[in-house]
Write a protein that holds these residues in place. Structure first.
Motif, PDB file in Angstrom:
ATOM      1  N   VAL A   1       0.829  -1.211   0.000  1.00  0.00           N
ATOM      2  CA  VAL A   1       0.000   0.000   0.000  1.00  0.00           C
ATOM      3  C   VAL A   1       0.856   1.251   0.000  1.00  0.00           C
ATOM      4  CG1 VAL A   1      -1.722   1.305   1.300  1.00  0.00           C
ATOM      5  CG2 VAL A   1      -1.929  -1.176   1.098  1.00  0.00           C
ATOM      6  N   SER A   2       1.877   1.302   0.856  1.00  0.00           N
ATOM      7  CA  SER A   2       2.695   2.506   0.961  1.00  0.00           C
ATOM      8  C   SER A   2       3.374   2.836  -0.368  1.00  0.00           C
ATOM      9  CB  SER A   2       3.737   2.320   2.065  1.00  0.00           C
ATOM     10  OG  SER A   2       4.614   3.429   2.111  1.00  0.00           O
ATOM     11  N   HIS A   3       3.978   1.829  -0.994  1.00  0.00           N
ATOM     12  CA  HIS A   3       4.707   2.074  -2.239  1.00  0.00           C
ATOM     13  C   HIS A   3       3.773   2.544  -3.346  1.00  0.00           C
ATOM     14  CE1 HIS A   3       7.463   1.607  -5.560  1.00  0.00           C
ATOM     15  NE2 HIS A   3       6.658   0.721  -6.114  1.00  0.00           N
TER      16      HIS A   3
ATOM     17  N   MET B   1       0.955   6.811  -6.758  1.00  0.00           N
ATOM     18  CA  MET B   1      -0.302   7.356  -7.264  1.00  0.00           C
ATOM     19  C   MET B   1      -0.469   8.823  -6.871  1.00  0.00           C
ATOM     20  SD  MET B   1      -2.633   4.006  -6.432  1.00  0.00           S
ATOM     21  CE  MET B   1      -4.201   4.728  -6.946  1.00  0.00           C
ATOM     22  N   VAL B   2      -0.119   9.155  -5.619  1.00  0.00           N
ATOM     23  CA  VAL B   2      -0.256  10.543  -5.162  1.00  0.00           C
ATOM     24  C   VAL B   2       0.672  11.463  -5.940  1.00  0.00           C
ATOM     25  CG1 VAL B   2       0.157  12.079  -3.200  1.00  0.00           C
ATOM     26  CG2 VAL B   2      -1.048   9.921  -2.850  1.00  0.00           C
ATOM     27  N   VAL B   3       1.920  11.040  -6.111  1.00  0.00           N
ATOM     28  CA  VAL B   3       2.882  11.879  -6.842  1.00  0.00           C
ATOM     29  C   VAL B   3       2.434  12.092  -8.285  1.00  0.00           C
ATOM     30  CG1 VAL B   3       5.236  11.977  -7.718  1.00  0.00           C
ATOM     31  CG2 VAL B   3       4.827  11.264  -5.364  1.00  0.00           C
TER      32      VAL B   3
ATOM     33  N   ALA C   1       0.797  10.752 -16.955  1.00  0.00           N
ATOM     34  CA  ALA C   1       0.821  10.639 -15.502  1.00  0.00           C
ATOM     35  C   ALA C   1      -0.396   9.882 -14.982  1.00  0.00           C
ATOM     36  CB  ALA C   1       0.886  12.031 -14.872  1.00  0.00           C
ATOM     37  N   LEU C   2      -1.554  10.114 -15.595  1.00  0.00           N
ATOM     38  CA  LEU C   2      -2.766   9.407 -15.165  1.00  0.00           C
ATOM     39  C   LEU C   2      -2.688   7.921 -15.495  1.00  0.00           C
ATOM     40  CD1 LEU C   2      -5.528  12.011 -16.108  1.00  0.00           C
ATOM     41  CD2 LEU C   2      -4.719  11.392 -13.824  1.00  0.00           C
TER      42      LEU C   2
ATOM     43  N   ASP D   1      -1.772   2.343 -13.637  1.00  0.00           N
ATOM     44  CA  ASP D   1      -0.897   1.170 -13.541  1.00  0.00           C
ATOM     45  C   ASP D   1      -0.536   0.871 -12.089  1.00  0.00           C
ATOM     46  OD1 ASP D   1      -0.955   0.882 -16.262  1.00  0.00           O
ATOM     47  OD2 ASP D   1       0.943   1.937 -16.613  1.00  0.00           O
ATOM     48  N   ALA D   2      -0.243   1.926 -11.323  1.00  0.00           N
ATOM     49  CA  ALA D   2       0.096   1.710  -9.910  1.00  0.00           C
ATOM     50  C   ALA D   2      -1.097   1.134  -9.155  1.00  0.00           C
ATOM     51  CB  ALA D   2       0.549   3.017  -9.266  1.00  0.00           C
TER      52      ALA D   2
END
Length: 281
Positions: free
Chosen positions: A70-72, A77-79, A98-99, A104-105
């Protein structure tokens, strides 16, 4: 004393001896049964304690895996979502890229979680029962835990998200025990994720050294100096590396008799360094 009296006395003594031996045998058998019962109770308690310890260890392992997944992925996704928002009106192509990285993430996180849940509650035939994010992934078999062979894709994702990463491998690369391989990968993943989340446009360096008797991993990233106090508002992990992710990594390394050190650098940035023995019995 006549012969009859002698025989009577001898018979009485023999009967007394037999009764004494019988009583002693009964007491011994009773003590044996008591000891057997106590031993069975102790064995049952030991089995219960071993079961409880195994359950606790498995919960810790699952918690660490969930944190890593989750953290990775959420950090990526946030960045990427932030980057897409900034260029959405002026550079639509870059925003779309970027989207897609966000998508993908997210898919990667769903796949990893599905695999983890599948290991926790597999079907009777041994197949993964977790919900697939799409039809193509529904038949994907359970993937093995990531190792240093997946370092390239990890670095590519981090670099694409905005943190340039340089990798240096020294020594004689060789197959590692699975647990050590996974631990080394998770150390690098956690350190790079933290650098991406808290960095300010710097870069990171990853060093992997295959020594004769140990595997050494070091991740260094640039950042504001501890003397200036400048930098992004998001807090970095504590100077002694007491964040939840780093604590989990320290426990992982300790399992193999190794040690992990994580701390701020006086010149700026953060450093994570680990040594994992390879010849521990």
């Amino acid at each position: 004393m006549g012969e009859y009296d002698v025989m009577t006395t001898a018979l009485a003594v023999a009967c007394t001896a037999v009764l004494g031996l019988t009583a002693a045998l009964v007491r011994t058998r009773r003590r044996w049964r008591t000891a057997i019962g106590e031993r069975g109770w102790l064995l049952e308690r030991e089995r219960e304690s071993a079961t409880e310890a195994a359950v606790a260890a498995e919960r810790d392992r699952i918690a660490r895996e969930l944190h890593d997944i989750v953290s990775h992925n959420v950090s990526l996704m946030v960045v990427q979502a932030s980057a897409a928002r900034e260029v959405l009106g002026t550079m639509p192509d870059e925003a779309a890229t970027a989207l897609r990285a966000v998508e993908d993430a997210g898919r990667g996180a769903m796949t990893d979680l599905r695999h983890l849940l599948g290991l926790l509650a597999p079907a009777q035939d041994g197949t993964d029962t977790g919900p697939a994010p799409d039809a193509d992934r529904a038949s994907t078999p359970l993937a093995p835990q990531p190792g240093l062979d997946r370092l390239g894709p990890l670095v590519d994702r981090i670099s694409f998200a905005g943190l340039p990463v340089e990798v240096r491998v020294s020594g004689d690369p060789r197959p590692l025990p699975q647990g050590i391989d996974v631990t080394a990968y998770r150390i690098i993943q956690e350190a790079l994720t933290n650098a991406l989340r808290h960095g300010d446009g710097g870069k990171a360096e990853v060093s992997v050294r295959y020594a004769d008797h140990a595997l050494r991993v070091e991740i260094v990233d640039t950042g504001p100096s501890v003397f200036t106090g400048s930098g992004p508002a998001a807090p970095r992990p504590a100077a002694d590396g007491t964040g939840r992710g780093l604590l989990g990594l320290r426990e992982r390394v300790a399992v193999y008799g190794g040690d992990l050190d994580a701390r701020r650098r006086l010149g700026g940035g953060f450093r994570v360094r680990a040594r994992i023995p390879l010849d521990r019995p």
